[in-house]
Design a protein around this motif. Sequence first.
Motif, short mmCIF file in Angstrom:
data_model
loop_
_atom_site.label_atom_id
_atom_site.label_comp_id
_atom_site.label_asym_id
_atom_site.label_seq_id
_atom_site.Cartn_x
_atom_site.Cartn_y
_atom_site.Cartn_z
N ILE A 38 32.22 36.82 -6.60
CA ILE A 38 33.62 36.42 -6.58
C ILE A 38 33.82 35.12 -7.35
O ILE A 38 34.73 35.00 -8.18
N VAL A 39 32.97 34.14 -7.08
CA VAL A 39 33.08 32.86 -7.80
C VAL A 39 32.86 33.08 -9.30
O VAL A 39 33.56 32.51 -10.14
N GLU A 40 31.92 33.93 -9.66
CA GLU A 40 31.67 34.22 -11.07
C GLU A 40 32.88 34.87 -11.72
O GLU A 40 33.24 34.55 -12.86
N ASN A 41 33.52 35.80 -11.02
CA ASN A 41 34.72 36.43 -11.56
C ASN A 41 35.85 35.43 -11.75
O ASN A 41 36.59 35.47 -12.74
N ILE A 42 36.00 34.53 -10.80
CA ILE A 42 37.05 33.52 -10.90
C ILE A 42 36.80 32.64 -12.12
O ILE A 42 37.72 32.37 -12.91
N LEU A 43 35.57 32.20 -12.30
CA LEU A 43 35.24 31.35 -13.44
C LEU A 43 35.28 32.12 -14.75
O LEU A 43 35.46 31.50 -15.82
N ALA A 44 35.13 33.44 -14.69
CA ALA A 44 35.20 34.25 -15.91
C ALA A 44 36.60 34.27 -16.51
O ALA A 44 36.77 34.62 -17.68
N LEU A 45 37.60 33.90 -15.73
CA LEU A 45 38.98 33.91 -16.21
C LEU A 45 39.34 32.63 -16.97
O LEU A 45 40.50 32.41 -17.32
N THR A 46 38.36 31.79 -17.21
CA THR A 46 38.56 30.62 -18.06
C THR A 46 37.38 30.50 -19.01
O THR A 46 36.36 31.17 -18.86
N ASP A 47 37.54 29.67 -20.03
CA ASP A 47 36.45 29.40 -20.95
C ASP A 47 36.65 28.02 -21.56
O ASP A 47 37.53 27.26 -21.15
N ASP A 48 35.81 27.66 -22.52
CA ASP A 48 35.86 26.32 -23.10
C ASP A 48 37.11 26.07 -23.95
O ASP A 48 37.39 24.93 -24.30
N TYR A 49 37.86 27.13 -24.27
CA TYR A 49 38.90 26.99 -25.29
C TYR A 49 40.32 27.15 -24.76
O TYR A 49 41.27 27.04 -25.52
N HIS A 50 40.47 27.43 -23.48
CA HIS A 50 41.79 27.58 -22.89
C HIS A 50 41.96 26.60 -21.73
O HIS A 50 41.00 26.30 -21.01
N GLN A 51 43.16 26.12 -21.54
CA GLN A 51 43.48 25.26 -20.40
C GLN A 51 43.77 26.12 -19.19
O GLN A 51 44.73 26.91 -19.20
N THR A 52 42.96 26.01 -18.17
CA THR A 52 43.10 26.86 -16.99
C THR A 52 42.99 26.03 -15.72
O THR A 52 42.12 25.17 -15.61
N HIS A 53 43.87 26.33 -14.76
CA HIS A 53 43.81 25.69 -13.45
C HIS A 53 43.40 26.75 -12.42
O HIS A 53 44.12 27.74 -12.21
N PHE A 83 26.31 28.27 -11.26
CA PHE A 83 27.63 28.41 -11.87
C PHE A 83 27.81 27.34 -12.94
O PHE A 83 27.11 26.32 -12.95
N THR A 84 28.79 27.57 -13.83
CA THR A 84 29.21 26.57 -14.81
C THR A 84 30.72 26.56 -14.89
O THR A 84 31.36 27.62 -15.00
N ILE A 85 31.30 25.38 -14.81
CA ILE A 85 32.74 25.23 -15.03
C ILE A 85 32.94 24.97 -16.52
O ILE A 85 32.44 23.98 -17.04
N PRO A 86 33.68 25.82 -17.22
CA PRO A 86 33.86 25.59 -18.66
C PRO A 86 34.70 24.36 -18.95
O PRO A 86 35.38 23.81 -18.08
N SER A 87 34.66 23.92 -20.19
CA SER A 87 35.50 22.80 -20.62
C SER A 87 36.98 23.16 -20.44
O SER A 87 37.35 24.34 -20.38
N ASN A 88 37.80 22.13 -20.35
CA ASN A 88 39.25 22.28 -20.26
C ASN A 88 39.69 23.07 -19.02
O ASN A 88 40.67 23.81 -19.06
N THR A 89 38.95 22.89 -17.94
CA THR A 89 39.24 23.61 -16.69
C THR A 89 39.55 22.61 -15.58
O THR A 89 38.85 21.62 -15.41
N HIS A 90 40.58 22.92 -14.82
CA HIS A 90 40.95 22.15 -13.63
C HIS A 90 40.63 23.01 -12.42
O HIS A 90 41.21 24.08 -12.23
N LEU A 91 39.68 22.58 -11.63
CA LEU A 91 39.23 23.34 -10.47
C LEU A 91 39.67 22.61 -9.20
O LEU A 91 39.22 21.50 -8.92
N THR A 92 40.58 23.22 -8.45
CA THR A 92 41.04 22.65 -7.19
C THR A 92 40.42 23.42 -6.03
O THR A 92 40.57 24.65 -5.95
N ILE A 93 39.73 22.70 -5.15
CA ILE A 93 39.03 23.33 -4.03
C ILE A 93 39.62 22.80 -2.73
O ILE A 93 39.46 21.63 -2.39
N ASN A 94 40.28 23.68 -2.01
CA ASN A 94 40.84 23.33 -0.70
C ASN A 94 40.17 24.12 0.42
O ASN A 94 40.66 24.13 1.55
N ASN A 95 39.07 24.79 0.10
CA ASN A 95 38.26 25.45 1.13
C ASN A 95 36.81 24.99 0.96
O ASN A 95 36.60 23.83 0.60
#
Length: 491
Positions: free
Chosen positions: A137-152, A204-216
Amino acid sequence: MGSFISEIPPSCLGSNMKRPLLFLAVLLLPLVSSCANEKYYWLDQKMIDEAKGSFIVTKAYSLLNDTIVLPKHFKLIFDGGTLGDGVIIGNESSIEVKSKRPVLGMGITLKGVWNQKDVFDSWFVFNNDIAFVANSIVENILALTDDYHQTHIHFDADRVYHVELPYKGRADIARKFKYVYEDNKKKIFYSDVYDDSFSFFRIFTIPSNTHLTINNRIELLPTNQGAYFMFWEYGKENVTVDGKGTIAGDARKHLYTTPFIGKTYFGEWGMLFNCFKCKNFIFRDLTLTDAFGDCLLFQGAYRKSDAENRWADGLIMENVTIRYARRNGVAIGARNVQIRNCKFEYCGVDEIRGTRPRSAIDFEADGIRNYPEIGNENVLMENCTFNHNNSDITACRNNLANYGKTATRIKNCVVTSSVKLSSANWITFENCTIPTFALSKTTRQIYYNSTHLTFQNCSFGTVDRAVLTTAGKYKNSYKDCSFDKIVDSKK
């Protein structure tokens, strides 16, 4: 509209079930229909290709373990329907979810390139069973962003994500590290663990230009490995990690069943965030806890292959709680760093078998002797609190003695444990409370080989007289400081 295939959810058939067996199950429907409460429809590549720009998911669809490649800029719109069991490859694609329930099943794998401004973990089906491993699940969530798009990315759902280190091999992997003999002693290159040949320690790896908010909560299941990197960040830029949630390692639950190397040494590279030569990272408000090594390592790179760019540049930490780090809560070897209003507690303590330097924060630029450019520069730590750490502040190789100006400034901090300074240079303490220095094993000088240390308007507890009388020798100074007790320790 999709072909009706059965009233049997794909999850009942198993994620690896082949389509011929599925059709056989349809024929046997009266025997197994108690497994279902919803009709499922088959979604295939042809239906996607015939859609114009988007496909509205209004039913419960299954890909039957096939792969669908989305056309460029294609959008999946979930309006009451769900999608499961298969691979979806994006092509500058996006997802829109209008319903409130989860829409992407556990059998889904997301790949390709996505241009997604916001991602919510509530989109994904979740299993609350404590034994459920949520890596996919975490991998799928992170798959929706990459180094080249701004994603929250928003981890907002009421969930605890138990994740695991996939590697289950030999725990004494350090025996494969290179080594040399110096003065008849074996020197092992433990830093080999950072090489790509040991990438199986990266989760896991958080790509560049990513905003990751964790409330759990994202929590690592106990492992017997002496190394892991929950988030391996190498050369990433413009990443924000914030929220009121928690990222946890396994320090208090670690399985001491097999040594990392030898009989008693169990490793120290269990990192929550391992950030090498990264730029512009922000950590705010969240809790980082139970790292088997460091909760956060933010340093320049010192491998030969990093010759073109070694700097780590730009780190902001605000209102972060660091707890139960077995080695260091935070280790810094970077420039342009601001650490404010953070809380450090229970780092390096015996309860978690603390391993050196066993400190809340360590200003240490590994590799600086070979690569002076990766030393600490323009580092500020202020208004931080400490509680029950083995040591609160450690500095070793903060910068070189010939650097020429203050590299690290520590202000308005109330230290409750010891301060360890060894080969530390160019650090200024201002308006700090310091109970004691930890004496070196080889000398009464705590700031052993440390030069250009400045203590201004600081309040000290018990201090060895030798620390004061030899300050000039090392170009260290105490300005407007007070001392509760000055003692003459035994040599």
